[in-house]
Design a protein around this motif. Sequence first.
Motif: not given
Length: 119
Positions: A5-11, A82-87, A89-100
């Motif tokens: 998981s990304l969370e495991n890598l983040r830790r 370091m920026l507090g970004v949930d990757l 969630k951000a990737a899912e938002r970006k995929i939705a934007i790209n669909h549009q």
Amino acid sequence: MTRDSLENLRRQLAEFALERDWDQFHSPKNLSMALIAEAAELVEHFQWLTQAQSKTLPAEKLEAVSLELADILLYTIRAADMLGVDLIKAAERKIAINHQRYPAHRVRGDARRASEYED
């Protein structure tokens, strides 16, 4: 939590930096600079290859490319942390934007930028 998981890598990355007192160097600016340097190293492996050659790398080159991709992923995860970004969630938002921006019926087989398509 799954092993990959990304969370495991983040830790793991946060612990690695903490043990070395590297948080002081891991500003978003520095991490983004390191990220682009790693991306450039990835590009070097493909420079002068044909499209076909880039898809069938010899084992040794594929291993080197794998490590460059890992560096890119790790710097991306660390910068997001370091920026507090949930990757995810951000990737899912970006995929939705790209669909549009790139509806399949409009862009199929055409690789222009979104702004280059007529409305």
